[in-house]
Design a protein around this motif. Structure first.
Motif, PDB file in Angstrom:
ATOM      1  N   HIS A 177       0.828  -1.209   0.000  1.00 58.78           N
ATOM      2  CA  HIS A 177       0.000   0.000   0.000  1.00 58.78           C
ATOM      3  C   HIS A 177       0.865   1.263   0.000  1.00 58.78           C
ATOM      4  O   HIS A 177       0.395   2.348   0.356  1.00 58.78           O
ATOM      5  N   GLU A 178       2.129   1.128  -0.356  1.00 56.00           N
ATOM      6  CA  GLU A 178       3.094   2.249  -0.385  1.00 56.00           C
ATOM      7  C   GLU A 178       3.176   2.997   0.940  1.00 56.00           C
ATOM      8  O   GLU A 178       3.315   4.218   0.994  1.00 56.00           O
ATOM      9  N   LEU A 179       3.084   2.219   2.025  1.00 53.35           N
ATOM     10  CA  LEU A 179       3.173   2.822   3.357  1.00 53.35           C
ATOM     11  C   LEU A 179       4.448   2.340   4.049  1.00 53.35           C
ATOM     12  O   LEU A 179       4.885   1.209   3.835  1.00 53.35           O
ATOM     13  N   PRO A 180       5.027   3.186   4.912  1.00 53.55           N
ATOM     14  CA  PRO A 180       6.195   2.745   5.679  1.00 53.55           C
ATOM     15  C   PRO A 180       5.771   1.940   6.911  1.00 53.55           C
ATOM     16  O   PRO A 180       4.712   2.193   7.489  1.00 53.55           O
ATOM     17  N   LEU A 181       6.619   1.005   7.291  1.00 55.67           N
ATOM     18  CA  LEU A 181       6.402   0.236   8.519  1.00 55.67           C
ATOM     19  C   LEU A 181       7.334   0.776   9.604  1.00 55.67           C
ATOM     20  O   LEU A 181       8.561   0.809   9.427  1.00 55.67           O
ATOM     21  N   ILE A 182       6.741   1.188  10.720  1.00 51.97           N
ATOM     22  CA  ILE A 182       7.509   1.654  11.875  1.00 51.97           C
ATOM     23  C   ILE A 182       7.532   0.530  12.905  1.00 51.97           C
ATOM     24  O   ILE A 182       6.477  -0.021  13.235  1.00 51.97           O
ATOM     25  N   VAL A 183       8.706   0.186  13.396  1.00 53.64           N
ATOM     26  CA  VAL A 183       8.820  -0.877  14.396  1.00 53.64           C
ATOM     27  C   VAL A 183       9.521  -0.333  15.640  1.00 53.64           C
ATOM     28  O   VAL A 183      10.653   0.152  15.561  1.00 53.64           O
ATOM     29  N   ASP A 184       8.851  -0.428  16.779  1.00 57.60           N
ATOM     30  CA  ASP A 184       9.476  -0.109  18.062  1.00 57.60           C
ATOM     31  C   ASP A 184      10.271  -1.344  18.482  1.00 57.60           C
ATOM     32  O   ASP A 184       9.701  -2.389  18.797  1.00 57.60           O
ATOM     33  N   ASN A 185      11.587  -1.206  18.476  1.00 52.75           N
ATOM     34  CA  ASN A 185      12.482  -2.362  18.691  1.00 52.75           C
ATOM     35  C   ASN A 185      13.133  -2.308  20.080  1.00 52.75           C
ATOM     36  O   ASN A 185      14.238  -2.810  20.278  1.00 52.75           O
ATOM     37  N   THR A 186      12.441  -1.684  21.025  1.00 53.84           N
ATOM     38  CA  THR A 186      13.017  -1.449  22.356  1.00 53.84           C
ATOM     39  C   THR A 186      13.467  -2.727  23.054  1.00 53.84           C
ATOM     40  O   THR A 186      14.594  -2.804  23.556  1.00 53.84           O
ATOM     41  N   PHE A 187      12.602  -3.737  23.114  1.00 52.48           N
ATOM     42  CA  PHE A 187      12.925  -4.909  23.930  1.00 52.48           C
ATOM     43  C   PHE A 187      14.052  -5.760  23.354  1.00 52.48           C
ATOM     44  O   PHE A 187      14.933  -6.181  24.095  1.00 52.48           O
ATOM     45  N   PRO A 188      14.048  -6.067  22.056  1.00 52.80           N
ATOM     46  CA  PRO A 188      15.163  -6.881  21.547  1.00 52.80           C
ATOM     47  C   PRO A 188      16.482  -6.107  21.486  1.00 52.80           C
ATOM     48  O   PRO A 188      17.542  -6.705  21.592  1.00 52.80           O
ATOM     49  N   THR A 189      16.428  -4.809  21.307  1.00 51.93           N
ATOM     50  CA  THR A 189      17.610  -3.974  21.014  1.00 51.93           C
ATOM     51  C   THR A 189      18.200  -4.427  19.670  1.00 51.93           C
ATOM     52  O   THR A 189      17.925  -5.549  19.222  1.00 51.93           O
ATOM     53  N   PRO A 190      19.039  -3.602  19.061  1.00 57.20           N
ATOM     54  CA  PRO A 190      19.622  -4.020  17.779  1.00 57.20           C
ATOM     55  C   PRO A 190      20.489  -5.276  17.895  1.00 57.20           C
ATOM     56  O   PRO A 190      20.787  -5.923  16.884  1.00 57.20           O
ATOM     57  N   TYR A 191      20.866  -5.647  19.109  1.00 52.59           N
ATOM     58  CA  TYR A 191      21.699  -6.842  19.258  1.00 52.59           C
ATOM     59  C   TYR A 191      20.917  -8.127  18.971  1.00 52.59           C
ATOM     60  O   TYR A 191      21.467  -9.088  18.436  1.00 52.59           O
ATOM     61  N   LEU A 192      19.633  -8.131  19.314  1.00 48.52           N
ATOM     62  CA  LEU A 192      18.846  -9.357  19.138  1.00 48.52           C
ATOM     63  C   LEU A 192      17.982  -9.348  17.890  1.00 48.52           C
ATOM     64  O   LEU A 192      17.495 -10.395  17.461  1.00 48.52           O
ATOM     65  N   CYS A 193      17.752  -8.170  17.308  1.00 49.12           N
ATOM     66  CA  CYS A 193      16.938  -8.099  16.091  1.00 49.12           C
ATOM     67  C   CYS A 193      17.221  -6.807  15.352  1.00 49.12           C
ATOM     68  O   CYS A 193      17.329  -5.753  15.972  1.00 49.12           O
ATOM     69  N   ASN A 194      17.329  -6.906  14.035  1.00 49.09           N
ATOM     70  CA  ASN A 194      17.420  -5.719  13.187  1.00 49.09           C
ATOM     71  C   ASN A 194      16.201  -5.702  12.268  1.00 49.09           C
ATOM     72  O   ASN A 194      16.204  -6.330  11.209  1.00 49.09           O
ATOM     73  N   PRO A 195      15.147  -4.989  12.654  1.00 44.75           N
ATOM     74  CA  PRO A 195      13.911  -5.006  11.854  1.00 44.75           C
ATOM     75  C   PRO A 195      14.107  -4.570  10.396  1.00 44.75           C
ATOM     76  O   PRO A 195      13.341  -4.993   9.524  1.00 44.75           O
ATOM     77  N   PHE A 196      15.134  -3.750  10.121  1.00 46.15           N
ATOM     78  CA  PHE A 196      15.371  -3.343   8.727  1.00 46.15           C
ATOM     79  C   PHE A 196      15.648  -4.561   7.836  1.00 46.15           C
ATOM     80  O   PHE A 196      15.305  -4.568   6.651  1.00 46.15           O
ATOM     81  N   ASP A 197      16.275  -5.586   8.392  1.00 44.30           N
ATOM     82  CA  ASP A 197      16.581  -6.775   7.586  1.00 44.30           C
ATOM     83  C   ASP A 197      15.316  -7.492   7.129  1.00 44.30           C
ATOM     84  O   ASP A 197      15.362  -8.307   6.207  1.00 44.30           O
ATOM     85  N   PHE A 198      14.195  -7.221   7.799  1.00 40.49           N
ATOM     86  CA  PHE A 198      12.946  -7.909   7.464  1.00 40.49           C
ATOM     87  C   PHE A 198      11.919  -6.977   6.841  1.00 40.49           C
ATOM     88  O   PHE A 198      10.752  -7.308   6.734  1.00 40.49           O
ATOM     89  N   GLY A 199      12.344  -5.760   6.460  1.00 38.03           N
ATOM     90  CA  GLY A 199      11.452  -4.888   5.706  1.00 38.03           C
ATOM     91  C   GLY A 199      10.940  -3.656   6.433  1.00 38.03           C
ATOM     92  O   GLY A 199      10.203  -2.867   5.844  1.00 38.03           O
ATOM     93  N   ALA A 200      11.302  -3.471   7.706  1.00 37.00           N
ATOM     94  CA  ALA A 200      10.877  -2.240   8.388  1.00 37.00           C
ATOM     95  C   ALA A 200      11.548  -1.035   7.726  1.00 37.00           C
ATOM     96  O   ALA A 200      12.625  -1.157   7.131  1.00 37.00           O
ATOM     97  N   ASP A 201      10.906   0.132   7.828  1.00 35.15           N
ATOM     98  CA  ASP A 201      11.456   1.352   7.223  1.00 35.15           C
ATOM     99  C   ASP A 201      11.961   2.337   8.266  1.00 35.15           C
ATOM    100  O   ASP A 201      12.881   3.106   8.018  1.00 35.15           O
ATOM    101  N   ILE A 202      11.316   2.332   9.428  1.00 37.08           N
ATOM    102  CA  ILE A 202      11.697   3.209  10.528  1.00 37.08           C
ATOM    103  C   ILE A 202      11.750   2.350  11.787  1.00 37.08           C
ATOM    104  O   ILE A 202      10.833   1.553  12.024  1.00 37.08           O
ATOM    105  N   VAL A 203      12.796   2.502  12.576  1.00 39.45           N
ATOM    106  CA  VAL A 203      12.884   1.794  13.850  1.00 39.45           C
ATOM    107  C   VAL A 203      12.955   2.834  14.967  1.00 39.45           C
ATOM    108  O   VAL A 203      13.655   3.848  14.833  1.00 39.45           O
TER     109      VAL A 203
END
Ligand SMILES: *Cc1c(COP(=O)(O)O)cnc(C)c1O
Length: 425
Positions: A177-203
């Motif tokens: 739908h040409e929309l950005p996905l925003i992901v609050d990644n507080t709990f995993p931190t970048p050490y446990l998950c990088n949402p950009f690798d799975f298609g998120a646009d804003i973290v």
């Protein structure tokens, strides 16, 4: 700097600040509101965004900038903007793209403060939200999208439901739908998950939690991945001249970082929710040990989860890395560890849970998670008490849910504390 080949652990320590010959080895605290320039023209160029540089610490500061660069690197983004709190980060992440009269879709399993901001403050500002269950089928989530929808908002590991987000499912719905996905990644931190690798646009992050890690500073950050196309129809503010900057057009003049530039120079400047240099200094210091701390948070939490699961007075335990759990498969796909937070319920329910909480000695009752000290909280009567029971349940908060943030103490002491409290029922 920006040694792209460096591994995560190296970047947590080395990124963001590189001293020149004879300069301080440790990131200095630039405790100054303002910066000196030799000519009026230099300052005029800063005001027109024609030259990079710091002019006033509400907009940018070298200590804060070093921290921003580090987190951008850890998330794999092009730029980051630090904010005064996680609440400010999530508010600006949406306000930057969703005007009055706009609408966005959000996962219903959210941190309580975020839920209240979305359902009350943003509504009052004329921005509508539709909450969807993150485990709903894609078609049902997509059906919530309207012509005036401007983004989809989610949490990787929902606080406190610990529901693991199917990031790729949400990214696919957003992008179709040409929309950005925003992901609050507080709990995993970048050490446990990088949402950009799975298609998120804003973290986004509440840096108050594991990034600081010591419960010293409230703070937040918004990270831009850098490849979302902000088209002129949906996002005119990215494509039309900004009168408050002599006609800057963010997509034209900042093609690599349009979102974060706009967020900083409009929203941080106008609302003043900047991270202070001192908080950036302390949070950066905490973040240098992120990888070491997270490993121990994860292993302590798994051991406590296993102990509670086998305890006769415990009715259920939710921790993403427990085999057989509801989100185990998603956790295997998206997370490199379960983080340090787990939830459980005591047989009987709320009253028995209270007995356990009141008889813990090492684990303190505090409104916080994600620091070195073990702590507990009862969301239904604390963080989520603004909601009625139906909204609490939709957010994954049952009346008996006890949330534990497992710290870095010796795991034997932590388990003994819970064992002793459970014996008081
Ligand atoms: C704590 C938290 C926030 C809010 O952050 P503050 O720094 O307290 O303003 C937002 N999202 C999540 C997931 C959180 O845990």
């Amino acid at each position: 700097m920006n040694q792209k080949n460096w591994k995560f652990e190296t970047r947590t320590i080395q990124e963001g600040y590189a001293p020149d010959n004879g300069e301080p080895r440790v990131l200095p605290l630039w405790q100054s509101t303002t910066f000196k320039y030799d000519t009026a023209q230099s300052v005029a160029d800063l005001f027109d965004l024609k030259a990079p540089g710091h002019m006033y610490s509400r907009i940018s500061n070298p200590t804060v900038e070093a921290f921003e660069k580090k987190i951008a690197s850890l998330e794999g983004g092009v730029a980051a903007v630090a904010t005064s709190s996680g609440q400010a980060a999530n508010a600006l992440a949406i306000l930057n793209i969703c005007p009055t009269g706009g609408h966005f879709v959000s996962s219903a399993t959210l941190y309580g403060g975020t839920f209240t901001m979305f359902s009350s403050k943003l509504q009052q500002m004329g921005i509508e939200v539709t909450f969807v269950s993150p485990s709903a089928p894609a078609a049902e989530i997509a059906a919530a999208i309207r012509p005036n929808t401007r983004c989809i908002f989610t949490e990787t590991l929902a606080n406190p439901a610990l529901e693991v987000l199917d990031i790729e499912k949400f990214a696919q719905i957003a992008h179709s739908h040409e929309l950005p996905l925003i992901v609050d990644n507080t709990f995993p931190t970048p050490y446990l998950c990088n949402p950009f690798d799975f298609g998120a646009d804003i973290v986004t992050h509440s840096t108050t939690k594991y990034l600081d890690g010591h419960a010293c500073c409230v703070g937040g950050i918004v990270v831009e991945k850098g490849d979302f196309y902000w088209d002129a129809d949906k996002f005119p503010n990215f494509n039309e001249p900004d009168a408050t900057y002599h006609g800057v057009v963010y997509m034209r003049d900042f093609p690599e970082t349009p979102y974060s530039t706009k967020l900083r120079v409009q929203w941080i400047r106008d609302l003043g929710v900047a991270m202070t240099p001192f908080n950036a200094y302390l949070t950066n210091l905490g973040s240098e040990t992120l990888h070491v701390r997270m490993d121990r948070h994860c292993s302590n939490a798994l051991k406590l989860a296993e102990f509670l699961q086998s305890h006769p007075k415990v009715s259920w335990v939710n921790y993403p890395m427990l085999p057989g759990g509801q989100y185990y498969d998603l956790a295997q796909k998206y997370l490199r560890g379960g983080s340090g937070v787990l939830c459980f319920g005591v047989k009987g329910g709320k009253k028995e849970g209270e007995i356990v909480m009141n008889n813990l000695h090492l684990a303190a009752i505090v409104v916080h998670v994600a620091d070195v000290r073990t702590c507990v909280l009862h969301p239904a009567s604390m963080t989520h008490r603004q909601m009625d029971e139906a909204a609490q349940r939709a957010a994954g908060v049952s009346p008996d849910l006890i949330r534990v943030s497992v710290g870095l103490e010796n795991i034997d002491d932590i388990i003994a504390d819970f064992d002793g409290a459970l014996s008081k029922i």
